[in-house]
Write a protein that holds these residues in place. Structure first.
Motif, mmCIF file in Angstrom:
data_model
loop_
_atom_site.group_PDB
_atom_site.id
_atom_site.type_symbol
_atom_site.label_atom_id
_atom_site.label_comp_id
_atom_site.label_asym_id
_atom_site.label_seq_id
_atom_site.Cartn_x
_atom_site.Cartn_y
_atom_site.Cartn_z
ATOM 1 N N LYS A 19 0.823 -1.206 0.000
ATOM 2 C CA LYS A 19 0.000 0.000 0.000
ATOM 3 C C LYS A 19 0.860 1.260 0.000
ATOM 4 O O LYS A 19 0.470 2.295 -0.530
ATOM 5 N N GLU A 20 2.018 1.178 0.639
ATOM 6 C CA GLU A 20 2.896 2.356 0.683
ATOM 7 C C GLU A 20 3.984 2.245 -0.373
ATOM 8 O O GLU A 20 4.180 1.179 -0.980
ATOM 9 N N PHE A 21 4.672 3.324 -0.608
ATOM 10 C CA PHE A 21 5.798 3.317 -1.536
ATOM 11 C C PHE A 21 6.845 2.337 -1.021
ATOM 12 O O PHE A 21 7.214 2.380 0.148
ATOM 13 N N TYR A 22 7.303 1.460 -1.867
ATOM 14 C CA TYR A 22 8.150 0.343 -1.456
ATOM 15 C C TYR A 22 9.476 0.808 -0.874
ATOM 16 O O TYR A 22 10.101 0.108 -0.077
ATOM 17 N N PHE A 23 9.932 2.013 -1.231
ATOM 18 C CA PHE A 23 11.198 2.560 -0.722
ATOM 19 C C PHE A 23 10.962 3.881 0.020
ATOM 20 O O PHE A 23 11.755 4.815 -0.093
ATOM 21 N N GLN A 24 9.877 3.931 0.796
ATOM 22 C CA GLN A 24 9.544 5.154 1.511
ATOM 23 C C GLN A 24 10.636 5.543 2.504
ATOM 24 O O GLN A 24 10.953 6.724 2.656
ATOM 25 N N LYS A 25 11.231 4.568 3.196
ATOM 26 C CA LYS A 25 12.294 4.879 4.155
ATOM 27 C C LYS A 25 13.488 5.520 3.451
ATOM 28 O O LYS A 25 14.136 6.422 3.990
ATOM 29 N N ALA A 26 13.800 5.039 2.243
ATOM 30 C CA ALA A 26 14.908 5.618 1.475
ATOM 31 C C ALA A 26 14.565 7.035 1.033
ATOM 32 O O ALA A 26 15.411 7.941 1.072
ATOM 33 N N LYS A 27 13.320 7.245 0.632
ATOM 34 C CA LYS A 27 12.874 8.579 0.216
ATOM 35 C C LYS A 27 12.940 9.555 1.386
ATOM 36 O O LYS A 27 13.395 10.699 1.234
ATOM 37 N N ASP A 28 12.509 9.098 2.574
ATOM 38 C CA ASP A 28 12.557 9.953 3.771
ATOM 39 C C ASP A 28 13.998 10.301 4.133
ATOM 40 O O ASP A 28 14.291 11.453 4.501
ATOM 41 N N ALA A 29 14.894 9.318 4.032
ATOM 42 C CA ALA A 29 16.302 9.576 4.355
ATOM 43 C C ALA A 29 16.902 10.589 3.389
ATOM 44 O O ALA A 29 17.676 11.472 3.791
ATOM 45 N N ASP B 130 17.360 10.387 -8.650
ATOM 46 C CA ASP B 130 16.193 10.751 -9.465
ATOM 47 C C ASP B 130 15.004 9.858 -9.131
ATOM 48 O O ASP B 130 13.862 10.322 -9.047
ATOM 49 N N TYR B 131 15.273 8.571 -8.939
ATOM 50 C CA TYR B 131 14.182 7.643 -8.633
ATOM 51 C C TYR B 131 13.556 7.956 -7.283
ATOM 52 O O TYR B 131 12.325 7.986 -7.145
ATOM 53 N N LEU B 132 14.379 8.188 -6.263
ATOM 54 C CA LEU B 132 13.842 8.452 -4.926
ATOM 55 C C LEU B 132 13.039 9.746 -4.885
ATOM 56 O O LEU B 132 12.048 9.851 -4.161
ATOM 57 N N LEU B 133 13.449 10.734 -5.678
ATOM 58 C CA LEU B 133 12.736 12.009 -5.700
ATOM 59 C C LEU B 133 11.463 11.930 -6.530
ATOM 60 O O LEU B 133 10.472 12.602 -6.240
ATOM 61 N N ASN B 134 11.477 11.056 -7.571
ATOM 62 C CA ASN B 134 10.310 10.977 -8.454
ATOM 63 C C ASN B 134 10.178 9.564 -9.021
ATOM 64 O O ASN B 134 10.527 9.310 -10.172
ATOM 65 N N PRO B 135 9.679 8.616 -8.230
ATOM 66 C CA PRO B 135 9.634 7.212 -8.671
ATOM 67 C C PRO B 135 8.703 6.953 -9.847
ATOM 68 O O PRO B 135 8.903 5.984 -10.583
ATOM 69 N N ILE B 136 7.709 7.785 -10.047
ATOM 70 C CA ILE B 136 6.787 7.583 -11.170
ATOM 71 C C ILE B 136 7.515 7.714 -12.507
ATOM 72 O O ILE B 136 7.239 6.987 -13.465
ATOM 73 N N GLU B 137 8.460 8.625 -12.576
ATOM 74 C CA GLU B 137 9.123 8.945 -13.841
ATOM 75 C C GLU B 137 10.468 8.251 -14.020
ATOM 76 O O GLU B 137 11.094 8.397 -15.079
ATOM 77 N N ASN C 14 -0.001 0.321 -5.304
ATOM 78 C CA ASN C 14 0.483 1.702 -5.220
ATOM 79 C C ASN C 14 1.227 2.030 -6.517
ATOM 80 O O ASN C 14 2.253 1.413 -6.817
ATOM 81 N N PRO C 15 0.748 2.985 -7.307
ATOM 82 C CA PRO C 15 1.371 3.310 -8.599
ATOM 83 C C PRO C 15 2.852 3.686 -8.497
ATOM 84 O O PRO C 15 3.595 3.540 -9.477
ATOM 85 N N LEU C 16 3.280 4.159 -7.313
ATOM 86 C CA LEU C 16 4.684 4.537 -7.154
ATOM 87 C C LEU C 16 5.617 3.334 -7.296
ATOM 88 O O LEU C 16 6.814 3.491 -7.545
ATOM 89 N N ASN C 17 5.086 2.134 -7.126
ATOM 90 C CA ASN C 17 5.921 0.926 -7.162
ATOM 91 C C ASN C 17 5.995 0.286 -8.544
ATOM 92 O O ASN C 17 6.679 -0.722 -8.719
ATOM 93 N N TYR C 18 5.301 0.861 -9.505
ATOM 94 C CA TYR C 18 5.196 0.236 -10.831
ATOM 95 C C TYR C 18 6.548 0.145 -11.531
ATOM 96 O O TYR C 18 6.929 -0.917 -12.045
#
Length: 751
Positions: free
Chosen positions: A25-35, A138-145, A189-193
């Motif tokens: 349900k959450e972004f699979y690398f949310q902890k990395a994004k927060d860091a 780039d991925y951590l800042l914008n995983p959709i793209e 969660n589309p962020l994980n696609y």
């Protein structure tokens, strides 16, 4: 897209390893994004900012400061945390990565000094050179793209080999999504696609990825036998550039970025005897001066001047910085897969190597071949050694090598129908519906049904087998019922694909209460169908059953593996079979009868039944194997060894530290396994190192199907497997004394 490739992708999508991404349900690398966010927001004094920028290339210096100093420690913790989510070989990944499964964006293997330098530059100057580190941020800042395919070289290869077009960063996302569009992949969660697509891409890497592990040189001049690494680094050179110059060097540099080094294999008389590990490579004088290894790789090593890199009339065209050089047991050059259509090296030529059988794999292959020959001669062997040396695994590999000689083991479209000649009943549609095979023709199987369309062809069965179509949903298969081709393919898979479940191979484990009645034949109680009470009858157990199968099928090999064979009382368990082990094919009298025939008490061990036992030599609580039984088995030592395999992470440093509790000549033994082991002072004189030195399997992390490594935190294995057995050795008097100023117990606890 070809059918085989589609099947590979579907199989990977259906694997359990992807469910956590698809259903997250959450972004699979949310902890990395927060860091990353915390790192970019962190306030740093101007003094420390200037210091970090001026020392951004001094990784060793910064690493120490990050651990020791207040504001810099906070900065260091954040930067190490980001890297721990991006790179499988990050510094202290197990400490900084807060996911239980220790997930990372990719198997990047970028060197820590690169990460530190580029992340400091990005933090304070807001710029990043293109490449793996930029792609990660780039991925951590914008995983959709963006994607977790970090390597630019991999993106280029993917575009050219799979998409059939030149790599264009601006269209890369669209190219990837378009390629996978026919699979209708959905994630919660589309962020994980895009991360899921990246995992699929690497699961089919053989379809697009060019990869080098190193280069091969031919050199019989003799200097290699005299060379020793006296310093941390050394400079080697060659007077010719490798075949495929630009592409080869690009792939070698990619290998350094991904794995930290590539291998330089030296051959003599068609065998590789020496290997150097190269951590940097340059071409010509200009690149050599620009690399400035003396500054970037500081130590006491006196780096040669470029004009000194020459010999007679030859001068350096390509220069290598190495940090390891070692001799190996000779590996024949036919164990190496050459890149493209290049030839084996001659004189000063260098040949790029795509893959090879590692030295440890080569040694194991030789051992398996030798054990197979021994088993064919002796019929039964025992693999003995201390815990963790892979005895059971080796027994399984030996069994596989024997079963591969069986007439119906290998599956192909040509021989697929032959599997049903010994299996005349199959399950189709619902599990309760069974069909008998009425006839096997050249190209199809006729089932016991009146409908003509119930005669699947061998091609249909084979395609279903390869694609595991019986696992697909009705929507994927466009059918509401299981087709008969699928049913036959499923039947083959279940009966023959898993070697542990097929009728040629059995594995059991002995224990102290194991008896003849458990192993050979025994009496069982059954209800009396014709009256009251119960009846007793003889029944074949695992050995007698396997022996009977082997006797009836003399064209094929049958193998029984007995794990921990010395934990049972063998004389009692084997009974009259002690004689039958030596005199194969001859009848012996059993104490139990299994039917009413004239041969009801007879037992025969046929010559095509082979027995492999395993025995833990460190366990002194088990019974002694008497000489009559010992004479009928061949005993083979299986000892610890340092492993070299791209499919595992092997913790060499801790393996060495533990090994030195048992032997003093680790390096000598590691170079040549025939070396006689020299007992360490910490090992009691009552024990041989060969019997108690704990094995290499304790120090392994295996690669999973998606290319990542199993998420086990190695400190868990160290604290709950390795240390306890070593401390038990101290308690039992196997280990004692001191290591330097520490007692053995203190040394073990400090590991």
């Amino acid at each position: 897209m070809e059918l085989d490739l589609k099947n590979k992708i579907r199989e990977f999508l259906n694997s359990d390893s992807n469910s956590s991404i698809i259903n997250s349900k959450e972004f699979y690398f949310q902890k990395a994004k927060d860091a990353s966010s915390d790192f970019l927001k962190l306030q740093v004094s101007e003094e420390n900012k200037a210091f970090l920028l001026s020392n951004r290339k001094e990784y060793s210096k910064l690493k120490q400061l990050f651990e020791d100093t207040g504001e810099l420690a906070e900065f260091g913790n954040l930067i190490f945390t980001i890297i721990s989510y991006c790179d499988s070989k990050a510094y202290k990944k197990n400490e900084f990565n807060q996911y239980k499964d220790k997930r990372v964006l990719a198997l990047a293997f970028v060197r820590m000094n690169y990460w530190i330098e580029h992340l400091i530059t990005y933090k304070f100057e807001n710029k990043l050179d293109k490449g793996s580190i930029k792609n990660a941020i780039d991925y951590l800042l914008n995983p959709i793209e963006n994607f977790t395919m970090l390597s630019e070289n991999h993106r280029k290869q993917l575009s050219e080999k799979l998409f059939k077009k030149s790599y264009d960063k601006s269209t890369f996302k669209g190219d990837v999504i378009n390629f996978f569009s026919e699979f209708s992949i959905e994630v919660l969660n589309p962020l994980n696609y895009t991360h899921l697509l990246t995992r699929i891409i690497y699961s089919i890497s053989s379809e697009w990825k060019e990869n080098l592990v190193g280069i091969m040189a031919s050199d019989s001049t003799g200097w290699l036998s005299d060379f020793q690494m006296k310093d941390t680094y050394a400079v080697f050179w060659n007077s010719k550039k490798p075949s495929g110059t630009n592409d080869t060097i690009r792939l070698l540099k990619e290998c350094i970025i991904e794995k930290g080094h590539f291998k330089l294999f030296y051959t003599s008389y068609y065998k590789v005897n020496y290997i150097a590990e190269v951590i940097d490579v340059v071409e010509g004088e200009n690149e050599y001066l620009k690399a400035d290894w003396e500054v970037n790789y500081r130590n006491d090593y006196a780096y040669p001047k470029f004009e000194d890199l020459q010999d007679d009339n030859k001068s350096a065209k390509i220069i290598f910085l190495i940090n390891k050089f070692y001799q190996v047991d000779s590996i024949p050059i036919d164990q190496f897969k050459l890149f493209k259509n290049y030839s084996y090296p001659r004189q000063d030529n260098l040949t790029p190597i795509e893959n090879y059988i590692t030295n440890s794999q080569h040694i194991e292959n030789i051992l398996i071949k030798k054990m197979k020959q021994l088993l064919l001669y002796k019929k039964q062997i025992i693999l003995q050694g201390p815990p963790g040396t892979g005895k059971t695994r080796l027994a399984t590999e030996i069994a596989k090598s024997l079963i591969k000689n069986n007439s119906i083991f290998d599956i192909s479209e040509d021989n697929i129908l032959s599997f049903f000649k010994i299996n005349q009943e199959i399950t189709a549609r619902k599990e309760s519906t069974k069909y008998t095979i009425k006839e096997i023709n050249k190209d199809s199987i006729l089932l016991s049904t009146t409908r003509e369309d119930r005669s699947p062809t061998r091609k249909q069965i084979y395609e279903s087998y390869v694609g595991k179509l019986w696992q697909k949903s009705s929507e994927e298969r466009k059918s509401n019922t299981l087709s008969y081709a699928d049913a036959l393919a499923k039947n083959i898979y279940e009966r023959f694909n898993s070697i542990k479940n097929n009728s040629y191979y059995k594995i059991i484990q002995f224990h102290p209460s194991y008896t003849y009645e458990d192993f050979v034949r025994g009496i069982v109680a059954i209800p009396n169908e014709n009256g009251e009470g119960i009846l007793y009858k003889g029944e074949d157990k695992i050995l007698a059953k396997l022996a009977s199968d082997a006797k009836e099928d003399s064209d094929n090999n049958y193998i029984l593996i007995i794990d921990e064979i010395n934990r049972a009382n063998l004389s009692s368990v084997l009974g009259e079979l002690i004689y039958a082990l030596e005199y194969r094919g001859e009848e012996v009298e059993s104490m139990y009868s299994v039917d009413e025939s004239i041969l009801k008490n007879k037992l025969v061990l046929p010559p095509n039944l082979y027995i492999i036992g395993t025995m833990n030599t460190a366990d002194r609580s088990v019974g002694h194997i008497d000489y009559a039984i010992r004479r009928r088995f061949a005993f083979v030592d299986v000892l610890p060894k340092e492993l070299e395999d791209d499919n595992i992470v092997f913790h060499k440093e801790i393996f060495r530290k533990v090994s030195e509790l048992f032997i003093t000549n680790f390096d000598e033994y590691n170079a040549n396994e025939k070396t006689v082991l020299k007992r360490a002072n910490t090992l009691s004189g009552e024990f041989r190192p060969e019997d108690v030195w704990i094995g290499h399997s304790y120090f392994i992390q295996k690669k999973l199907e998606d290319g990542s490594f199993e998420p086990q935190d190695f400190t868990i294995r160290l604290d709950y497997e390795i240390k306890p057995i070593l401390l038990e050795y101290v308690k039992d008097g196997v280990l004692n004394g001191k290591v330097g100023e520490m007692t053995v117990e203190e040394y073990i606890k400090s590991l």
